[in-house]
Design an enzyme around this catalytic site. Sequence first.
Site, PDB file in Angstrom:
ATOM      1  CE  LYS A 143     -27.233 154.959 115.038  1.00 53.16           C
ATOM      2  NZ  LYS A 143     -27.889 153.965 115.859  1.00 53.16           N
ATOM      3  CB  SER A 172     -27.107 142.373 125.192  1.00 53.65           C
ATOM      4  OG  SER A 172     -27.146 143.404 124.222  1.00 53.65           O
ATOM      5  N   GLY A 216     -33.509 155.690 126.890  1.00 49.44           N
ATOM      6  CA  GLY A 216     -32.101 155.290 126.304  1.00 49.44           C
ATOM      7  C   GLY A 216     -31.730 156.056 125.238  1.00 49.44           C
ATOM      8  CB  ALA A 217     -28.619 155.132 123.153  1.00 51.27           C
ATOM      9  N   GLY A 273     -33.840 154.209 122.267  1.00 56.90           N
ATOM     10  CA  GLY A 273     -36.045 155.354 121.958  1.00 56.90           C
ATOM     11  C   GLY A 273     -35.435 156.037 121.988  1.00 56.90           C
ATOM     12  CD  GLU A 308     -29.174 156.126 118.208  1.00 54.93           C
ATOM     13  OE1 GLU A 308     -29.374 155.105 117.276  1.00 54.93           O
ATOM     14  OE2 GLU A 308     -27.920 156.100 118.142  1.00 54.93           O
ATOM     15  CG  HIS A 341     -13.557 181.700 110.783  1.00 52.84           C
ATOM     16  ND1 HIS A 341     -14.747 181.342 112.242  1.00 52.84           N
ATOM     17  CD2 HIS A 341     -14.245 183.253 110.253  1.00 52.84           C
ATOM     18  CE1 HIS A 341     -15.659 182.818 111.835  1.00 52.84           C
ATOM     19  NE2 HIS A 341     -15.244 183.291 110.878  1.00 52.84           N
TER      20      HIS A 341
HETATM   21  C1  LIG Z   1     -30.517 149.081 117.668  1.00 48.90           C
HETATM   22  C2  LIG Z   1     -29.374 149.188 118.311  1.00 48.90           C
HETATM   23  C3  LIG Z   1     -28.961 150.363 118.023  1.00 48.90           C
HETATM   24  C4  LIG Z   1     -26.879 150.391 118.543  1.00 48.90           C
HETATM   25  N1  LIG Z   1     -26.009 151.535 117.711  1.00 48.90           N
HETATM   26  C5  LIG Z   1     -25.078 151.239 118.685  1.00 48.90           C
HETATM   27  C6  LIG Z   1     -23.957 152.477 117.181  1.00 48.90           C
HETATM   28  O1  LIG Z   1     -24.822 153.060 116.786  1.00 48.90           O
HETATM   29  N2  LIG Z   1     -23.411 152.559 118.123  1.00 48.90           N
HETATM   30  C7  LIG Z   1     -22.171 151.591 118.650  1.00 48.90           C
HETATM   31  O2  LIG Z   1     -21.350 151.588 119.292  1.00 48.90           O
HETATM   32  N3  LIG Z   1     -22.965 150.384 119.211  1.00 48.90           N
HETATM   33  C8  LIG Z   1     -24.699 150.708 118.175  1.00 48.90           C
HETATM   34  N4  LIG Z   1     -25.175 148.825 119.040  1.00 48.90           N
HETATM   35  C9  LIG Z   1     -24.458 148.791 120.443  1.00 48.90           C
HETATM   36  C10 LIG Z   1     -24.344 147.291 119.200  1.00 48.90           C
HETATM   37  O3  LIG Z   1     -24.680 146.618 118.682  1.00 48.90           O
HETATM   38  C11 LIG Z   1     -23.570 146.317 120.945  1.00 48.90           C
HETATM   39  O4  LIG Z   1     -22.023 146.506 121.627  1.00 48.90           O
HETATM   40  C12 LIG Z   1     -22.899 145.240 119.621  1.00 48.90           C
HETATM   41  O5  LIG Z   1     -23.258 144.505 118.708  1.00 48.90           O
HETATM   42  C13 LIG Z   1     -22.336 143.830 120.599  1.00 48.90           C
HETATM   43  O6  LIG Z   1     -21.725 142.599 119.732  1.00 48.90           O
HETATM   44  P1  LIG Z   1     -21.133 141.882 120.423  1.00 48.90           P
HETATM   45  O7  LIG Z   1     -20.471 140.823 120.221  1.00 48.90           O
HETATM   46  O8  LIG Z   1     -21.100 141.857 122.385  1.00 48.90           O
HETATM   47  O9  LIG Z   1     -23.330 140.758 120.552  1.00 48.90           O
HETATM   48  P2  LIG Z   1     -23.525 140.168 119.221  1.00 48.90           P
HETATM   49  O10 LIG Z   1     -23.219 140.538 117.846  1.00 48.90           O
HETATM   50  O11 LIG Z   1     -25.075 139.679 119.524  1.00 48.90           O
HETATM   51  O12 LIG Z   1     -23.796 138.249 119.183  1.00 48.90           O
HETATM   52  C14 LIG Z   1     -23.902 137.976 120.119  1.00 48.90           C
HETATM   53  C15 LIG Z   1     -23.584 136.545 119.577  1.00 48.90           C
HETATM   54  O13 LIG Z   1     -23.498 135.595 120.722  1.00 48.90           O
HETATM   55  C16 LIG Z   1     -24.587 134.140 119.922  1.00 48.90           C
HETATM   56  N5  LIG Z   1     -24.767 133.460 121.397  1.00 48.90           N
HETATM   57  C17 LIG Z   1     -25.802 134.364 122.451  1.00 48.90           C
HETATM   58  N6  LIG Z   1     -26.414 132.991 122.801  1.00 48.90           N
HETATM   59  C18 LIG Z   1     -25.381 132.023 122.459  1.00 48.90           C
HETATM   60  C19 LIG Z   1     -25.140 130.504 123.334  1.00 48.90           C
HETATM   61  N7  LIG Z   1     -25.986 130.197 124.250  1.00 48.90           N
HETATM   62  N8  LIG Z   1     -24.006 129.288 122.199  1.00 48.90           N
HETATM   63  C20 LIG Z   1     -23.602 130.043 120.761  1.00 48.90           C
HETATM   64  N9  LIG Z   1     -24.023 131.887 120.707  1.00 48.90           N
HETATM   65  C21 LIG Z   1     -24.657 131.637 121.824  1.00 48.90           C
HETATM   66  C22 LIG Z   1     -25.645 134.849 119.019  1.00 48.90           C
HETATM   67  O14 LIG Z   1     -26.573 134.182 118.188  1.00 48.90           O
HETATM   68  C23 LIG Z   1     -25.163 135.550 118.564  1.00 48.90           C
HETATM   69  O15 LIG Z   1     -24.367 135.274 117.567  1.00 48.90           O
HETATM   70  C24 LIG Z   1     -26.377 149.075 119.343  1.00 48.90           C
HETATM   71  C25 LIG Z   1     -27.696 147.604 119.368  1.00 48.90           C
HETATM   72  C26 LIG Z   1     -29.106 148.499 119.053  1.00 48.90           C
HETATM   73  C27 LIG Z   1     -29.458 147.223 119.709  1.00 48.90           C
HETATM   74  N1  LIG Z   2     -25.303 155.364 118.916  1.00 51.12           N
HETATM   75  C1  LIG Z   2     -25.786 154.086 119.896  1.00 51.12           C
HETATM   76  O1  LIG Z   2     -24.725 153.461 120.612  1.00 51.12           O
HETATM   77  C2  LIG Z   2     -26.831 152.858 120.476  1.00 51.12           C
HETATM   78  C3  LIG Z   2     -28.278 153.286 120.427  1.00 51.12           C
HETATM   79  C4  LIG Z   2     -28.926 152.466 120.626  1.00 51.12           C
HETATM   80  C5  LIG Z   2     -28.937 151.711 121.083  1.00 51.12           C
HETATM   81  N2  LIG Z   2     -27.612 151.439 121.627  1.00 51.12           N
HETATM   82  C6  LIG Z   2     -27.203 150.238 122.791  1.00 51.12           C
HETATM   83  O2  LIG Z   2     -28.284 148.935 123.075  1.00 51.12           O
HETATM   84  C7  LIG Z   2     -28.542 148.701 123.859  1.00 51.12           C
HETATM   85  C8  LIG Z   2     -29.677 148.944 124.394  1.00 51.12           C
HETATM   86  O3  LIG Z   2     -30.305 150.547 124.363  1.00 51.12           O
HETATM   87  P1  LIG Z   2     -31.626 151.231 125.521  1.00 51.12           P
HETATM   88  O4  LIG Z   2     -31.104 152.555 125.146  1.00 51.12           O
HETATM   89  O5  LIG Z   2     -32.554 150.430 124.937  1.00 51.12           O
HETATM   90  O6  LIG Z   2     -30.660 150.886 126.583  1.00 51.12           O
HETATM   91  P2  LIG Z   2     -30.674 152.102 128.045  1.00 51.12           P
HETATM   92  O7  LIG Z   2     -30.110 151.146 128.984  1.00 51.12           O
HETATM   93  O8  LIG Z   2     -29.827 153.092 127.906  1.00 51.12           O
HETATM   94  O9  LIG Z   2     -31.962 152.573 128.634  1.00 51.12           O
HETATM   95  C9  LIG Z   2     -33.240 151.745 128.927  1.00 51.12           C
HETATM   96  C10 LIG Z   2     -34.137 153.160 129.282  1.00 51.12           C
HETATM   97  O10 LIG Z   2     -35.111 152.334 129.390  1.00 51.12           O
HETATM   98  C11 LIG Z   2     -35.910 152.331 131.055  1.00 51.12           C
HETATM   99  N3  LIG Z   2     -36.631 151.648 131.358  1.00 51.12           N
HETATM  100  C12 LIG Z   2     -36.389 150.146 131.572  1.00 51.12           C
HETATM  101  N4  LIG Z   2     -37.781 149.767 132.264  1.00 51.12           N
HETATM  102  C13 LIG Z   2     -38.646 150.214 131.548  1.00 51.12           C
HETATM  103  C14 LIG Z   2     -40.601 149.968 132.615  1.00 51.12           C
HETATM  104  N5  LIG Z   2     -40.604 148.738 132.398  1.00 51.12           N
HETATM  105  N6  LIG Z   2     -41.360 151.522 131.845  1.00 51.12           N
HETATM  106  C15 LIG Z   2     -40.675 152.730 131.186  1.00 51.12           C
HETATM  107  N7  LIG Z   2     -39.091 152.369 131.143  1.00 51.12           N
HETATM  108  C16 LIG Z   2     -38.530 151.569 131.369  1.00 51.12           C
HETATM  109  C17 LIG Z   2     -34.625 152.976 131.787  1.00 51.12           C
HETATM  110  O11 LIG Z   2     -34.736 154.307 132.589  1.00 51.12           O
HETATM  111  C18 LIG Z   2     -33.821 153.812 130.119  1.00 51.12           C
HETATM  112  O12 LIG Z   2     -33.693 155.028 130.186  1.00 51.12           O
HETATM  113  C19 LIG Z   2     -27.537 149.167 124.686  1.00 51.12           C
HETATM  114  O13 LIG Z   2     -26.610 148.859 125.177  1.00 51.12           O
HETATM  115  C20 LIG Z   2     -27.399 150.952 124.493  1.00 51.12           C
HETATM  116  O14 LIG Z   2     -25.558 150.918 124.294  1.00 51.12           O
HETATM  117  C21 LIG Z   2     -26.817 151.832 121.673  1.00 51.12           C
END
Ligand SMILES: Cc1cc2nc3c(=O)[nH]c(=O)nc-3n(C[C@H](O)[C@H](O)[C@H](O)COP(=O)(O)OP(=O)(O)OC[C@H]3O[C@@H](n4cnc5c(N)ncnc54)[C@H](O)[C@@H]3O)c2cc1C
Ligand SMILES: NC(=O)c1ccc[n+]([C@@H]2O[C@H](COP(=O)([O-])OP(=O)(O)OC[C@H]3O[C@@H](n4cnc5c(N)ncnc54)[C@H](O)[C@@H]3O)[C@@H](O)[C@H]2O)c1
EC number: 1.8.1.4
Length: 469
Positions: free
Chosen positions: A53, A143, A180-181, A183, A185, A435
């Site tokens: 963001k 993840s 996806g979201a 790529g 964003e 409005h």
């Molecule tokens: C670029 C990006 C942008 C995003 N933007 C948004 C957004 O705008 N709005 C929104 O709602 N969501 C957004 N998301 C999604 C959001 O970030 C995730 O849904 C959220 O952070 C998930 O939280 P979590 O607790 O599941 O995982 P995490 O916060 O990743 O926590 C997992 C934890 O598990 C630990 N762990 C892993 N394996 C082990 C193990 N074997 N033993 C002990 N610990 C372990 C890791 O070290 C980590 O601390 C975005 C994601 C990405 C990647």
């Molecule tokens: N605003 C938000 O909430 C937000 C913003 C960014 C990310 N996220 C979270 O982060 C996570 C990851 O986001 P994301 O956009 O990577 O996941 P996504 O699964 O939404 O999208 C992945 C995209 O990659 C494509 N793809 C997969 N393998 C491919 C390949 N080999 N070649 C070409 N295209 C391929 C798929 O067809 C799909 O369109 C998601 O869980 C998403 O919810 C959330």
Amino acid sequence: MPGDMRCDVAIIGAGTAGLAAERSARRAGATTLLIDPAFSGTTCANVGCMPSKLLIAAAGAAEAVRRAATFGIDATPRVDGPAVMRRLRRERDAFAEGTRAQIERLPAGIRVKAKATFGDGGTLALEDGRRITAKAIVIATGSQPNVPKAFDAIRDFVLTNETVFELDDLPGRLAVIGAGALGLELGQAMARLGVKVTLLDEKDALAGLDDAEIGGMLKAIMARDLELHLGVSIAADTVDGGARLRWSGASSGEARFDRVLVAAGRPPALHGLGLETTGLALDEHGTPEFDRETMRCGNSGIFIAGDVDADRPVLHEASAEGAIAGANAAAFPHVEKARRFVPMSIMFTDPPLAIVGRKAADDLVTGTADYRDQGRARVEARADGMAQLRAAPGDGRLLGATLLCPGADHLGHLLAWSIESGATAGDLLARPFYHPTLEEGLKPALRAICAQVGVKLPAGSDEEGASGA
Ligand SMILES: Cc1cc2nc3c(=O)[nH]c(=O)nc-3n(C[C@H](O)[C@H](O)[C@H](O)COP(=O)(O)OP(=O)(O)OC[C@H]3O[C@@H](n4cnc5c(N)ncnc54)[C@H](O)[C@@H]3O)c2cc1C
Ligand SMILES: NC(=O)c1ccc[n+]([C@@H]2O[C@H](COP(=O)([O-])OP(=O)(O)OC[C@H]3O[C@@H](n4cnc5c(N)ncnc54)[C@H](O)[C@@H]3O)[C@@H](O)[C@H]2O)c1
């Protein structure tokens, strides 16, 4: 073994879901242990929601300057890439520090710094040989980025969400893999910061949208900033100190890129957890089957929460799932079903995309509103997109919405809350709309639903909008 530990609830992973689970279990009176190899703060703060963001906010500033001429204001943006990345990291670090401080405030003895694996007899084995025995366990490991093998040959040029925010400067030419979201964003933000961006996806849809009309609009909007190649397979190698991508399928071509952002999904972090020893039923991806209302895996004392369950991978759901899993793990074997939120996802592109509640289906009526000629949106020179509302045929009760329009991130909340409260289209029309606002742009969709379900417009509700509504 010396150092072996016991507790009521052990939580694996100290991200958003794990922290919420720990709090909720402890609040319910359980003794807890929270296991994480790093305790470096959440994905959201470090490499997810917040830095993405921040990049989008910088892109928005550049775009506002670029569009100033529309209003008769003469200005040209000059993007200072290193300064953009410095500000991003400075603010990001403050958010990340906030999540680390939250972890440090945990009562003494709760944090266990290690990677955990399921061992024999329901215990958890830590890397250093210690064991944890718990009455119930919450899996909250999040993840991780998926980098397909096709990109092995260009490993040195690959970025993921875990590395892109560490760049010192913006790249000249960037390929984004995945529409996806993530790529979309970051791709749009980079493009608006002056990076030449090509976005490729093996599927022919953006953001997984299957609605032809809204999906088509999103493609046209994104194509203003990005070179799009959808429905292609991609091969990669290196050339001239950069990465060369060749694509074929719906279109074909090749180009050299300075960096390649792989945004091809984030599968659950399950590798090495040893789930196969637990006897849990796993789906074809190895994810445990679980009950979405209790977060319990089968009939076991193992619960799951957050991105790792591959259900609703967004922050507010990670937090809610953590709270449900933690409370039920503390009360185990007594578990209670919790009410889940109406599904809501928001993509923070310009315009944003919000998807709420039920998807389009034959048994629902739909009403649409066009934002390409909406008053407030025109005033601000951001008239774009449309809103599609979905409702029950009997009474027009709102059930879902797809919004691709200015303010969709806010309007999406309004609709999610309306759906949660059981409101009908008529109920919303009986409320005040100021409005000129983006909210009143929803009125044509609400009126269309009322007309289809045969509900008379509420008294005081005009059939025509104000000029420019
Ligand atoms: C670029 C990006 C942008 C995003 N933007 C948004 C957004 O705008 N709005 C929104 O709602 N969501 C957004 N998301 C999604 C959001 O970030 C995730 O849904 C959220 O952070 C998930 O939280 P979590 O607790 O599941 O995982 P995490 O916060 O990743 O926590 C997992 C934890 O598990 C630990 N762990 C892993 N394996 C082990 C193990 N074997 N033993 C002990 N610990 C372990 C890791 O070290 C980590 O601390 C975005 C994601 C990405 C990647
Ligand atoms: N605003 C938000 O909430 C937000 C913003 C960014 C990310 N996220 C979270 O982060 C996570 C990851 O986001 P994301 O956009 O990577 O996941 P996504 O699964 O939404 O999208 C992945 C995209 O990659 C494509 N793809 C997969 N393998 C491919 C390949 N080999 N070649 C070409 N295209 C391929 C798929 O067809 C799909 O369109 C998601 O869980 C998403 O919810 C959330």
